[in-house]
Scaffold this motif. Structure first.
Motif, PDB file in Angstrom:
ATOM      1  N   UNK A 117      35.600  49.169  18.273  1.00 45.61           N
ATOM      2  CA  UNK A 117      36.405  50.361  18.567  1.00 45.61           C
ATOM      3  C   UNK A 117      37.737  50.380  17.825  1.00 45.61           C
ATOM      4  N   UNK A 118      38.141  49.241  17.271  1.00 42.19           N
ATOM      5  CA  UNK A 118      39.393  49.172  16.532  1.00 42.19           C
ATOM      6  C   UNK A 118      39.068  48.749  15.096  1.00 42.19           C
ATOM      7  N   UNK A 119      39.659  47.629  14.711  1.00 44.16           N
ATOM      8  CA  UNK A 119      39.364  47.031  13.405  1.00 44.16           C
ATOM      9  C   UNK A 119      39.206  45.540  13.622  1.00 44.16           C
ATOM     10  N   UNK A 120      38.941  44.820  12.573  1.00 42.89           N
ATOM     11  CA  UNK A 120      38.780  43.369  12.698  1.00 42.89           C
ATOM     12  C   UNK A 120      40.101  42.669  13.008  1.00 42.89           C
ATOM     13  N   UNK A 121      41.221  43.258  12.616  1.00 39.53           N
ATOM     14  CA  UNK A 121      42.529  42.625  12.800  1.00 39.53           C
ATOM     15  C   UNK A 121      42.841  42.208  14.229  1.00 39.53           C
ATOM     16  N   UNK A 122      42.805  43.124  15.190  1.00 41.15           N
ATOM     17  CA  UNK A 122      43.150  42.757  16.569  1.00 41.15           C
ATOM     18  C   UNK A 122      42.151  41.820  17.230  1.00 41.15           C
ATOM     19  N   UNK A 123      40.966  41.701  16.675  1.00 42.95           N
ATOM     20  CA  UNK A 123      39.957  40.859  17.320  1.00 42.95           C
ATOM     21  C   UNK A 123      40.379  39.394  17.367  1.00 42.95           C
ATOM     22  N   UNK A 124      41.158  38.933  16.397  1.00 45.63           N
ATOM     23  CA  UNK A 124      41.639  37.547  16.412  1.00 45.63           C
ATOM     24  C   UNK A 124      42.585  37.321  17.581  1.00 45.63           C
ATOM     25  N   UNK A 125      43.439  38.302  17.867  1.00 45.73           N
ATOM     26  CA  UNK A 125      44.339  38.171  19.006  1.00 45.73           C
ATOM     27  C   UNK A 125      43.550  38.196  20.312  1.00 45.73           C
ATOM     28  N   UNK A 126      42.575  39.085  20.417  1.00 44.02           N
ATOM     29  CA  UNK A 126      41.730  39.159  21.612  1.00 44.02           C
ATOM     30  C   UNK A 126      41.058  37.809  21.831  1.00 44.02           C
ATOM     31  N   UNK A 127      40.526  37.233  20.788  1.00 42.47           N
ATOM     32  CA  UNK A 127      39.878  35.929  20.869  1.00 42.47           C
ATOM     33  C   UNK A 127      40.847  34.859  21.385  1.00 42.47           C
ATOM     34  N   UNK A 128      42.027  34.798  20.787  1.00 41.74           N
ATOM     35  CA  UNK A 128      42.997  33.764  21.158  1.00 41.74           C
ATOM     36  C   UNK A 128      43.472  33.917  22.600  1.00 41.74           C
ATOM     37  N   UNK A 129      43.794  35.126  22.988  1.00 42.73           N
ATOM     38  CA  UNK A 129      44.322  35.351  24.343  1.00 42.73           C
ATOM     39  C   UNK A 129      43.252  35.083  25.387  1.00 42.73           C
ATOM     40  N   UNK A 130      42.048  35.578  25.171  1.00 50.34           N
ATOM     41  CA  UNK A 130      40.998  35.380  26.177  1.00 50.34           C
ATOM     42  C   UNK A 130      40.530  33.927  26.242  1.00 50.34           C
ATOM     43  N   UNK A 131      40.644  33.190  25.162  1.00 47.59           N
ATOM     44  CA  UNK A 131      40.361  31.748  25.229  1.00 47.59           C
ATOM     45  C   UNK A 131      41.395  31.049  26.119  1.00 47.59           C
ATOM     46  N   UNK A 132      42.645  31.523  26.051  1.00 42.71           N
ATOM     47  CA  UNK A 132      43.674  30.969  26.939  1.00 42.71           C
ATOM     48  C   UNK A 132      43.384  31.325  28.392  1.00 42.71           C
ATOM     49  N   UNK A 133      42.931  32.541  28.631  1.00 38.84           N
ATOM     50  CA  UNK A 133      42.559  32.938  29.993  1.00 38.84           C
ATOM     51  C   UNK A 133      41.440  32.034  30.487  1.00 38.84           C
ATOM     52  N   UNK A 134      40.433  31.844  29.655  1.00 37.52           N
ATOM     53  CA  UNK A 134      39.296  30.994  30.037  1.00 37.52           C
ATOM     54  C   UNK A 134      39.741  29.554  30.287  1.00 37.52           C
ATOM     55  N   UNK A 135      40.643  29.059  29.475  1.00 40.00           N
ATOM     56  CA  UNK A 135      41.121  27.684  29.643  1.00 40.00           C
ATOM     57  C   UNK A 135      41.937  27.526  30.922  1.00 40.00           C
ATOM     58  N   UNK A 136      42.706  28.549  31.271  1.00 41.62           N
ATOM     59  CA  UNK A 136      43.546  28.493  32.463  1.00 41.62           C
ATOM     60  C   UNK A 136      42.805  28.819  33.741  1.00 41.62           C
ATOM     61  N   UNK A 137      41.737  29.605  33.613  1.00 37.15           N
ATOM     62  CA  UNK A 137      40.931  29.977  34.766  1.00 37.15           C
ATOM     63  C   UNK A 137      41.740  30.543  35.906  1.00 37.15           C
ATOM     64  N   UNK A 138      41.309  30.256  37.098  1.00 34.53           N
ATOM     65  CA  UNK A 138      41.958  30.790  38.292  1.00 34.53           C
ATOM     66  C   UNK A 138      43.352  30.218  38.513  1.00 34.53           C
ATOM     67  N   UNK A 139      43.683  29.118  37.841  1.00 31.01           N
ATOM     68  CA  UNK A 139      45.025  28.554  37.972  1.00 31.01           C
ATOM     69  C   UNK A 139      46.088  29.526  37.483  1.00 31.01           C
ATOM     70  N   UNK A 140      45.719  30.450  36.613  1.00 35.20           N
ATOM     71  CA  UNK A 140      46.672  31.447  36.121  1.00 35.20           C
ATOM     72  C   UNK A 140      47.163  32.351  37.245  1.00 35.20           C
TER      73      UNK A 140
END
Length: 170
Positions: A117-140
């Motif tokens: 829906x966007x371009x390839x550019x923002x996908x790297x940020x989405x990847x990085x941020x959601x990996x942090x969410x996954x790493x932090x889990x419910x502790x966030x």
């Protein structure tokens, strides 16, 4: 060889949820009116319709909490993000923290959605941020006032005015 239309790269339930969330945030649309229409138009039923429904309403229901979590993981203000990217981050966060979607699938599908829906550019940020969410889990979630974050401002203000801040947090 002809290439498929760009919007067909992502699965239909996630695209429906994204389109509803964008309509709500950009057009002040009502999710309960837009979602059934899109489900019918795109011929989603059964499990796909249920997934799109939970992803849409769950993301909206917990948006305040997810924004607080994301604000700690994104290097700039959420207001500075493209609104579409913010919706994708919220959706990905909901899949990771509140749905039975495997973390890798939530991250991967969110990255694919960003590319679609966007371009390839923002996908790297989405990847990085959601990996942090996954790493932090419910502790966030710890230390965040979920009741306050998920109560509309007008209702919270009335509640505090009537009963005081301490009673509102019960």
């Amino acid at each position: 060889m002809t290439q498929a239309p760009k919007r067909n790269r992502i699965d239909a339930p996630r695209l429906v949820a994204y389109d509803v969330l964008r309509a709500v945030s950009s057009d002040d649309a009502y999710a309960n009116l837009v979602l059934p229409t899109l489900l019918r138009e795109r011929e989603l039923d059964g499990r796909d319709a249920a997934f799109a429904t939970e992803l849409t309403y769950g993301t909206l229901r917990w948006q305040g909490l997810y924004d607080e979590i994301l604000a700690t993981l994104v290097s700039r203000s959420l207001d500075d993000l493209d609104p579409g990217i913010l919706e994708i981050l919220r959706m990905g966060t909901h899949q990771i923290l509140a749905m039975r979607v495997p973390e890798h699938a939530a991250v991967s599908s969110s990255v694919d959605l960003a590319r679609t829906v966007m371009t390839a550019g923002p996908s790297a940020m989405v990847n990085a941020v959601l990996r942090k969410v996954a790493a932090g889990g419910l502790e966030l979630k710890s230390g965040l006032d979920a009741a306050r974050l998920n109560t509309p401002d007008w209702l919270w203000t009335r509640w505090v005015k009537s009963y005081g801040e301490d009673a509102a947090r019960l």
